[in-house]
Design an enzyme around this catalytic site. Structure first.
Site, PDB file in Angstrom:
ATOM      1  N   LYS A   1      -8.777   7.424   3.791  1.00  0.00           N
ATOM      2  CA  LYS A   1      -7.909   8.077   2.799  1.00  0.00           C
ATOM      3  C   LYS A   1      -8.734   8.598   1.626  1.00  0.00           C
ATOM      4  O   LYS A   1      -8.579   9.748   1.212  1.00  0.00           O
ATOM      5  CB  LYS A   1      -6.834   7.088   2.302  1.00  0.00           C
ATOM      6  CG  LYS A   1      -5.739   6.843   3.337  1.00  0.00           C
ATOM      7  CD  LYS A   1      -4.832   5.671   2.979  1.00  0.00           C
ATOM      8  CE  LYS A   1      -3.811   5.455   4.093  1.00  0.00           C
ATOM      9  NZ  LYS A   1      -2.971   4.274   3.912  1.00  0.00           N
TER      10      LYS A   1
ATOM     11  N   GLN B   1      -2.196  -0.456  -0.126  1.00  0.00           N
ATOM     12  CA  GLN B   1      -2.289  -0.531   1.332  1.00  0.00           C
ATOM     13  C   GLN B   1      -1.515  -1.746   1.848  1.00  0.00           C
ATOM     14  O   GLN B   1      -1.667  -2.852   1.343  1.00  0.00           O
ATOM     15  CB  GLN B   1      -3.770  -0.596   1.749  1.00  0.00           C
ATOM     16  CG  GLN B   1      -4.002  -0.541   3.245  1.00  0.00           C
ATOM     17  CD  GLN B   1      -3.603   0.791   3.891  1.00  0.00           C
ATOM     18  OE1 GLN B   1      -3.613   1.835   3.255  1.00  0.00           O
ATOM     19  NE2 GLN B   1      -3.239   0.743   5.150  1.00  0.00           N
TER      20      GLN B   1
ATOM     21  N   ASP C   1       3.279   7.027  -1.418  1.00  0.00           N
ATOM     22  CA  ASP C   1       3.828   6.608  -0.133  1.00  0.00           C
ATOM     23  C   ASP C   1       5.305   6.953   0.040  1.00  0.00           C
ATOM     24  O   ASP C   1       5.831   6.881   1.140  1.00  0.00           O
ATOM     25  CB  ASP C   1       3.734   5.076  -0.023  1.00  0.00           C
ATOM     26  CG  ASP C   1       2.560   4.626   0.810  1.00  0.00           C
ATOM     27  OD1 ASP C   1       2.197   5.333   1.751  1.00  0.00           O
ATOM     28  OD2 ASP C   1       2.014   3.555   0.491  1.00  0.00           O
TER      29      ASP C   1
HETATM   30  N1  GUN Z   1      -0.304   0.550   6.230  1.00  0.00           N
HETATM   31  C1  GUN Z   1      -0.104   1.211   7.396  1.00  0.00           C
HETATM   32  N2  GUN Z   1       0.454   2.412   7.164  1.00  0.00           N
HETATM   33  C2  GUN Z   1       0.598   2.520   5.826  1.00  0.00           C
HETATM   34  C3  GUN Z   1       1.113   3.540   4.971  1.00  0.00           C
HETATM   35  O1  GUN Z   1       1.561   4.605   5.389  1.00  0.00           O
HETATM   36  N3  GUN Z   1       1.079   3.248   3.636  1.00  0.00           N
HETATM   37  C4  GUN Z   1       0.604   2.089   3.154  1.00  0.00           C
HETATM   38  N4  GUN Z   1       0.631   1.918   1.832  1.00  0.00           N
HETATM   39  N5  GUN Z   1       0.131   1.135   3.909  1.00  0.00           N
HETATM   40  C5  GUN Z   1       0.136   1.343   5.232  1.00  0.00           C
END
Ligand code: GUN
Length: 289
Positions: A52, A96, A119
């Site tokens: 990311k 995350q 998100d």
């Molecule tokens: N863990 C797995 N997918 C995601 C996501 O789309 N956002 C976040 N914050 N954590 C994740």
């Protein structure tokens, strides 16, 4: 069978976004910025977070990665989020998931300012989505919609089944499909006779969280199948290989279109996070005027 190539769709959108970010920075002397918080040492999460922040930089946005110990208290984590909420150079914040057991996911997600919620998981953004006034849409379901759109697969009036009812995928997925006029059923672990639903569906979104859970027997001939799963089994035929919730190799000459794993929804999810971050920077600019 048409292979819905998420990697290719992501690449095309990446190039378009890069140009937009370049223009935005030149015009407003402002760099969109994302902060990603990683709590603990989950190896898969580490890889995701690295990708990311790396993609953010490749697009010309700024990124901050904050690593916190698995033992951090809710209070201390909230304090770190409050700092980022107040930081004007940060437009998007992401914590995350999953988090260590002693932390409450929803309390933390709601601690992030709704206007910095990269998100789309803040209660206000979830509410806006269900009210038909989306502001920031969760990345994975948004990725699915963007793939379908790219391949001009209309969902209007179709019988769609979503397998999975999580806040992060299943529920927002159902809301998005409904907003595009699909007739949607949400199935989950307590659903009786799952195959009766999937076999009569024209579109099936599989987010069951079980490796190689469904194969040809589950789908109607000519259906469209989108696989949101991502697994790396430790034993069996797929030991140490990436696979999805669907046995993709069984679908040829049966369904009309499907996403592979890897190379389907996964690469698009990160792209949608980048688009959300840019959108949050645009929103922040609009509000400061
Ligand atoms: N863990 C797995 N997918 C995601 C996501 O789309 N956002 C976040 N914050 N954590 C994740």
């Amino acid at each position: 069978m048409l292979i819905l190539d998420g990697k290719q769709v992501a690449r095309a959108r990446f190039e378009r976004l890069k140009v937009k970010i370049f223009d935005f920075k030149a015009k407003y002397s402002m760099t969109p910025g994302l902060a990603v918080i990683l709590v603990g040492e989950n190896p898969a999460s580490k890889v995701y977070v690295h990708n990311k922040t790396k993609t953010c930089n490749e697009l010309g946005m700024s990124s901050t990665q904050i690593n916190l110990p698995a033992t951090i208290s809710q209070q201390d984590l909230n304090a770190r989020i409050a700092e980022l909420n107040a930081d004007r150079s940060i437009h998007g914040i992401l914590v995350q998931l999953p988090l260590p057991k002693h932390l409450s996911e929803h309390k933390i997600l709601d601690e992030i300012l709704a206007r910095k919620d990269a998100d789309g998981l803040h209660i206000e953004n979830q509410g806006l989505l269900w009210a038909g006034r989306p502001r920031i849409i969760p990345c994975t379901p948004n990725a699915v919609m963007a793939i379908l759109e790219h391949y001009q697969i209309s969902v209007a009036s179709k019988r769609a089944v979503v397998i999975g009812r999580s806040q992060i995928v299943g529920k927002p997925m159902a809301s998005l499909l409904l907003s595009r006029d699909a007739s949607v059923s949400i199935c989950h672990s307590k659903t009786k006779d799952l195959l009766a639903y999937t076999r009569s569906a024209e579109l099936v979104i599989v987010a069951a969280g079980q490796a190689r859970f469904l194969g040809r027997e589950a789908f109607a001939k000519g259906a469209v199948v989108v696989d949101v799963g991502i697994h790396r089994p430790t034993s069996g035929d797929f030991a140490n290989k990436l696979c999805g919730d669907v046995r993709f190799e069984e679908l040829e000459n049966w369904v009309s279109a499907a996403t592979p794993v890897p190379g389907g929804v996964g690469p698009m999810t990160i792209q949608m996070l980048m688009e959300n971050t840019f959108r949050l920077a645009e929103l922040s600019l609009a509000e400061s005027k």
